[in-house]
Design an enzyme around this catalytic site. Structure first.
Site, PDB file in Angstrom:
ATOM      1  N   ASP A 152     -10.311   3.305  -3.461  1.00  0.00           N
ATOM      2  CA  ASP A 152     -11.038   2.086  -2.973  1.00  0.00           C
ATOM      3  C   ASP A 152     -12.508   1.888  -3.622  1.00  0.00           C
ATOM      4  O   ASP A 152     -13.259   2.879  -3.782  1.00  0.00           O
ATOM      5  CB  ASP A 152     -10.921   1.993  -1.432  1.00  0.00           C
ATOM      6  CG  ASP A 152      -9.819   1.805  -0.943  1.00  0.00           C
ATOM      7  OD1 ASP A 152      -8.635   1.971  -1.540  1.00  0.00           O
ATOM      8  OD2 ASP A 152      -9.588   1.794   0.571  1.00  0.00           O
ATOM      9  N   ASP A 199       0.668  -1.219  -0.013  1.00  0.00           N
ATOM     10  CA  ASP A 199      -0.043   0.067   0.120  1.00  0.00           C
ATOM     11  C   ASP A 199       0.945   1.384  -0.048  1.00  0.00           C
ATOM     12  O   ASP A 199       1.966   1.213   0.011  1.00  0.00           O
ATOM     13  CB  ASP A 199      -1.054  -0.034   1.273  1.00  0.00           C
ATOM     14  CG  ASP A 199      -2.182   0.493   0.857  1.00  0.00           C
ATOM     15  OD1 ASP A 199      -2.377   1.420   0.088  1.00  0.00           O
ATOM     16  OD2 ASP A 199      -3.259   0.081   1.648  1.00  0.00           O
ATOM     17  N   GLU A 206      -1.167   1.793  -4.942  1.00  0.00           N
ATOM     18  CA  GLU A 206      -0.745   3.483  -4.772  1.00  0.00           C
ATOM     19  C   GLU A 206      -2.113   4.092  -5.471  1.00  0.00           C
ATOM     20  O   GLU A 206      -1.968   5.412  -5.466  1.00  0.00           O
ATOM     21  CB  GLU A 206       0.333   3.754  -5.323  1.00  0.00           C
ATOM     22  CG  GLU A 206       0.821   3.836  -6.710  1.00  0.00           C
ATOM     23  CD  GLU A 206       0.075   4.839  -7.333  1.00  0.00           C
ATOM     24  OE1 GLU A 206      -0.878   4.388  -8.136  1.00  0.00           O
ATOM     25  OE2 GLU A 206       0.447   5.936  -7.403  1.00  0.00           O
ATOM     26  N   TRP A 207      -3.354   3.423  -5.657  1.00  0.00           N
ATOM     27  CA  TRP A 207      -4.702   4.085  -6.308  1.00  0.00           C
ATOM     28  C   TRP A 207      -4.550   4.688  -7.326  1.00  0.00           C
ATOM     29  O   TRP A 207      -5.547   5.546  -7.619  1.00  0.00           O
ATOM     30  CB  TRP A 207      -5.119   5.014  -4.922  1.00  0.00           C
ATOM     31  CG  TRP A 207      -4.793   4.575  -3.527  1.00  0.00           C
ATOM     32  CD1 TRP A 207      -4.937   3.238  -3.090  1.00  0.00           C
ATOM     33  CD2 TRP A 207      -4.011   5.049  -2.478  1.00  0.00           C
ATOM     34  NE1 TRP A 207      -4.599   2.889  -1.888  1.00  0.00           N
ATOM     35  CE2 TRP A 207      -3.834   4.205  -1.415  1.00  0.00           C
ATOM     36  CE3 TRP A 207      -3.324   6.262  -2.237  1.00  0.00           C
ATOM     37  CZ2 TRP A 207      -3.182   4.435  -0.124  1.00  0.00           C
ATOM     38  CZ3 TRP A 207      -2.791   6.698  -1.085  1.00  0.00           C
ATOM     39  CH2 TRP A 207      -2.563   5.691  -0.040  1.00  0.00           C
ATOM     40  N   GLY A 208      -3.479   4.649  -8.113  1.00  0.00           N
ATOM     41  CA  GLY A 208      -3.539   5.140  -9.480  1.00  0.00           C
ATOM     42  C   GLY A 208      -3.121   6.634  -9.631  1.00  0.00           C
ATOM     43  O   GLY A 208      -3.081   7.088 -10.525  1.00  0.00           O
TER      44      GLY A 208
HETATM   45  C1  GLA Z   1      -5.988   1.055   1.562  1.00  0.00           C
HETATM   46  C2  GLA Z   1      -6.136   0.174   0.483  1.00  0.00           C
HETATM   47  C3  GLA Z   1      -7.364  -0.861   0.652  1.00  0.00           C
HETATM   48  C4  GLA Z   1      -6.820  -1.529   2.177  1.00  0.00           C
HETATM   49  C5  GLA Z   1      -6.744  -0.421   3.025  1.00  0.00           C
HETATM   50  C6  GLA Z   1      -6.321  -1.067   4.366  1.00  0.00           C
HETATM   51  O1  GLA Z   1      -7.225   2.110   1.708  1.00  0.00           O
HETATM   52  O2  GLA Z   1      -6.424   0.864  -0.871  1.00  0.00           O
HETATM   53  O3  GLA Z   1      -7.704  -1.599  -0.332  1.00  0.00           O
HETATM   54  O4  GLA Z   1      -5.663  -2.317   1.881  1.00  0.00           O
HETATM   55  O5  GLA Z   1      -5.884   0.452   2.636  1.00  0.00           O
HETATM   56  O6  GLA Z   1      -5.914  -0.116   5.464  1.00  0.00           O
END
Ligand code: GLA
Length: 405
Positions: free
Chosen positions: A210, A155, A188-190
């Site tokens: 997410d 993450d 890293e969410w893009g």
């Molecule tokens: C981030 C990630 C999620 C999950 C949470 C856990 O938000 O994007 O998929 O792993 O952390 O804390």
């Protein structure tokens, strides 16, 4: 015979051994995730409430529900399994929640014919404030390998001014150095457009923030100029996948986040749409529901072999949106045998007649194709030039077109 003489004699053998080790190690990493990884992850349903009992029950359920036979492999423990580091800096699993230790848990999962996944973070702390891997990458990777870990989700919380590409590359190198083939899942969410650099670094990379178990909900919360929460329903995530198709392929996949099938407020048709579209997208199929207690409907959706075959197609070419008319979309994916998978997606509130032409999905208009409905598991007949069908509200019709000479 002196020591020098012995070394000289065995020199070619030693070199051959070292080269073979390097090649075998390199090859085993190259071969990882040739099709999108399939499995289950604790986060979507259980958050921080993870224990070894829960994880073992999930492994049991993956076998007894027929999911392992359908292709699901990885059991991934997300955030919150870790509590501290010991005096040597080794990462310590929560002794109350995982009293038998991670090695024993990994062994249990392996004995079921499944693979073991774990979570960490490139920053000093994970997103839930547990110890992260910054400064401990090689030590952690060695530890994971010793526990028998097969998959790492990594993450991006609490990373401050860290450089994203080099942070993930360090962990990639650490995993390779550990000697155990470990699928590397970049999370890293893009934000840094990881599809431009991650194919060289990891096996999959998140493309968005997410997912939540809803049709089109979304929320972005800022505090003191910092983004502290950002989530989306599956249709919003889907919209963000358009244009990313050329970056994915065997060994490196776009990851539009884990499945929410069977969670929250999604209806039957929405669950079918979510699953169908993730299969067209060649998305990793990481389930996020309670697979110990699911309805027959949900179980049938997630184990539909014909739809999973589209996801796992060996050509590994991600599908794409070929037509967008507001609420009505056509998505298509080319498959290894020259056939096509097509999803007609109706976002509106009412049943709608939808159609597509062969030319829109890259096929010659004048050829006859057998059209098979992948949810009804029935051939619908032979068609030339186009196909139309009634598509339920918030739902899909998913077909596969085969040509027979
Ligand atoms: C981030 C990630 C999620 C999950 C949470 C856990 O938000 O994007 O998929 O792993 O952390 O804390």
């Amino acid at each position: 015979m002196g020591v020098r003489c012995t070394v000289k004699k065995f020199f070619p053998i030693i070199i051959l051994f070292l080269l073979t080790t390097l090649v075998v190690q390199g090859q085993s990493f190259d071969k990882l995730a040739q099709t999108p990884p399939m499995g289950w992850n604790s986060w979507n349903k259980f958050g921080c409430d993870v224990t070894e009992t829960l994880i073992k029950q999930m492994a049991d359920a993956m076998v007894s529900s027929g999911m392992r036979d359908a292709g699901y492999q990885y059991i991934v423990i997300d955030d919150c399994w870790q509590v501290s580091r010991d005096s040597s800096g080794n990462i310590v699993a929560d002794p109350k929640r995982f009293p038998s230790g991670m090695k024993a848990l990994g062994d249990y999962i392996h004995k079921k014919g499944l693979k073991f996944g774990i979570y960490s973070c490139a920053g000093s702390k994970t997103c839930q404030g547990r110890p992260g891997s910054r400064g401990y990458q090689f030590q952690d990777a060695r530890q994971y390998a010793a526990w028998g870990v097969d998959y790492l989700k990594y993450d991006w919380c609490n990373t401050g001014t860290q450089d994203v590409e080099s942070s993930y590359t360090t962990m990639r190198d650490a995993l390779e150095k550990s000697g155990r083939p470990i699928v590397f899942s970049i999370c890293e969410w893009g934000a840094s457009q990881p599809w431009t650099w991650a194919p060289e670094v990891g096996n999959l990379w998140r493309t968005t923030f997410d997912i939540r178990p809803c049709w089109d909900c979304g929320k972005m919360v800022m505090s003191n100029g910092r983004l502290i929460e950002n989530f989306m329903g599956f249709t919003k995530i889907l919209d963000l996948q358009v244009g990313l198709e050329s970056f994915s392929g065997p060994g490196h996949w776009n990851d539009p986040d884990m499945l929410e099938v069977g969670n929250g407020e999604l209806t039957y048709d929405e669950n079918v749409a979510h699953f169908s579209l993730w299969c067209i997208l060649a998305a990793p199929l990481m389930l996020g529901n309670d697979i110990r207690n699911m309805s027959d409907e949900v179980q049938e959706i997630i184990t539909n072999g014909e739809v999973i075959a589209v996801n796992q197609d060996p050509l590994g070419r991600q599908g794409k949106k070929v037509r967008d008319e507001g609420d009505f979309e056509i998505w298509s994916r080319e498959l290894h045998d020259g056939s096509r998978a097509v999803v007609m997606f109706n976002r509106s509130e009412k049943k709608e007649e939808m159609s597509f032409k062969w030319s829109e999905i890259g096929l010659p208009q004048n050829l006859e194709f057998t059209v098979r409905d992948l949810w009804k598991k029935q051939n619908l007949g032979k068609f030339t030039g186009s196909y139309s069908d009634r598509v339920p509200p918030h739902g899909v019709v998913m077909v596969r077109l085969y040509h027979q000479d």
